[in-house]
Enzyme design. Sequence first.
Site, PDB file in Angstrom:
ATOM      1  N   LYS A  28      42.647  67.825  62.223  1.00  0.00           N
ATOM      2  CA  LYS A  28      41.726  67.661  63.364  1.00  0.00           C
ATOM      3  C   LYS A  28      40.868  66.400  63.183  1.00  0.00           C
ATOM      4  CE  LYS A  28      39.590  71.667  62.836  1.00  0.00           C
ATOM      5  NZ  LYS A  28      40.294  72.339  61.733  1.00  0.00           N
ATOM      6  N   ARG A 103      34.801  77.952  67.762  1.00  0.00           N
ATOM      7  CA  ARG A 103      35.599  78.680  66.772  1.00  0.00           C
ATOM      8  C   ARG A 103      35.559  80.187  67.014  1.00  0.00           C
ATOM      9  NH1 ARG A 103      35.041  74.521  62.502  1.00  0.00           N
ATOM     10  NH2 ARG A 103      36.500  74.932  60.824  1.00  0.00           N
ATOM     11  N   ARG A 185      35.494  69.119  48.388  1.00  0.00           N
ATOM     12  CA  ARG A 185      34.578  69.993  49.130  1.00  0.00           C
ATOM     13  C   ARG A 185      34.529  71.363  48.471  1.00  0.00           C
ATOM     14  NH1 ARG A 185      35.946  69.617  55.529  1.00  0.00           N
ATOM     15  NH2 ARG A 185      35.650  71.860  55.302  1.00  0.00           N
ATOM     16  N   ARG A 196      39.051  81.090  55.141  1.00  0.00           N
ATOM     17  CA  ARG A 196      38.968  80.278  56.362  1.00  0.00           C
ATOM     18  C   ARG A 196      40.155  80.588  57.289  1.00  0.00           C
ATOM     19  NH1 ARG A 196      38.452  74.653  53.431  1.00  0.00           N
ATOM     20  NH2 ARG A 196      38.247  73.649  55.456  1.00  0.00           N
TER      21      ARG A 196
HETATM   22  P1  AMP Z   1      35.201  72.157  58.963  1.00  0.00           P
HETATM   23  O1  AMP Z   1      34.592  70.915  58.400  1.00  0.00           O
HETATM   24  O2  AMP Z   1      35.488  72.075  60.422  1.00  0.00           O
HETATM   25  O3  AMP Z   1      36.384  72.630  58.154  1.00  0.00           O
HETATM   26  O4  AMP Z   1      34.084  73.321  58.823  1.00  0.00           O
HETATM   27  C1  AMP Z   1      33.604  73.698  57.548  1.00  0.00           C
HETATM   28  C2  AMP Z   1      32.833  74.988  57.645  1.00  0.00           C
HETATM   29  O5  AMP Z   1      31.675  74.797  58.486  1.00  0.00           O
HETATM   30  C3  AMP Z   1      33.569  76.176  58.263  1.00  0.00           C
HETATM   31  O6  AMP Z   1      34.414  76.848  57.343  1.00  0.00           O
HETATM   32  C4  AMP Z   1      32.384  77.047  58.703  1.00  0.00           C
HETATM   33  O7  AMP Z   1      31.777  77.679  57.590  1.00  0.00           O
HETATM   34  C5  AMP Z   1      31.400  75.985  59.229  1.00  0.00           C
HETATM   35  N1  AMP Z   1      31.636  75.698  60.664  1.00  0.00           N
HETATM   36  C6  AMP Z   1      32.100  74.537  61.206  1.00  0.00           C
HETATM   37  N2  AMP Z   1      32.209  74.635  62.533  1.00  0.00           N
HETATM   38  C7  AMP Z   1      31.806  75.896  62.856  1.00  0.00           C
HETATM   39  C8  AMP Z   1      31.709  76.609  64.077  1.00  0.00           C
HETATM   40  N3  AMP Z   1      32.064  76.049  65.254  1.00  0.00           N
HETATM   41  N4  AMP Z   1      31.242  77.890  64.034  1.00  0.00           N
HETATM   42  C9  AMP Z   1      30.892  78.470  62.872  1.00  0.00           C
HETATM   43  N5  AMP Z   1      30.971  77.856  61.680  1.00  0.00           N
HETATM   44  C10 AMP Z   1      31.423  76.572  61.663  1.00  0.00           C
END
Ligand code: AMP
Length: 245
Positions: A28, A103, A185, A196
Amino acid sequence: MTSHTSDGGSVDFLPGPILLIGPPGVGKGTQAKMLVEQFGIPQISTGDLLREHRQRRTELGMLAESLMSQGELVPDDLVNDMVADRLAQPDCERGYILDGFPRTLPQADWLDRYTAADRVKESASSGRGASLAVYALSLVVPHDELLRRITGRRISPAGRIYNIYTNPPEVEGVCDVDGSRLEQRSDDTEAAFEKRMQEFSQKTGPAIEHYRALGSFIEVDGSAPVAQVTKAIFAAIHAFRAVVT
Ligand code: AMP
């Protein structure tokens, strides 16, 4: 209306709000950057915004920290408010790419209300990309490939992404470009990845079904080389915008 892209080219339509929804490691972030370059609209990654909050040690950041490390979602209301603040900024008027949002179904419902209010405020004829109908794009990659992408991912402080299996740096643990130390990370472990993935199928699945039912859901094969995936995404956006404005 013609809009100009960062490389000086132009497109004869605005892509409007694009939602990038997909499991962890599907690409993404990488594809969002291609869309930014092509259309000159901002990428809004809720994961990045939350990581910034963690770094600044804000109240939201402190609350999000352990949830994120364990691969769990941050509560809807908090994320929605954070997104509302960001979408109110002027650079979102021509459209935006939401990377990792919505999400959950409540987040999708909230975004529907937010964008409907936006459409009432500004008629579509005003040339504001933000007031066009939203659509969701998802990328599909097999589970084992996602796991390899996630556990192999290493990131430089400036945000350059490497992978120890598929795109390693010349010197282990060091960024080729600026010599900084690469980091992993805290949620790029196998255990957090599985959590996840579980959150994705249980909570994001209903959001995807919501867009599918509206006829606003596009799925693209994400396992092809990056440039090929980008091409397929551009084609899908053009096709969608040709029929829905
Ligand atoms: P990402 O960088 O998109 O992989 O997001 C990392 C983490 O941030 C996710 O596993 C969630 O813990 C949190 N997160 C990111 N976007 C959302 C969202 N739209 N709703 C809830 N938690 C989020």
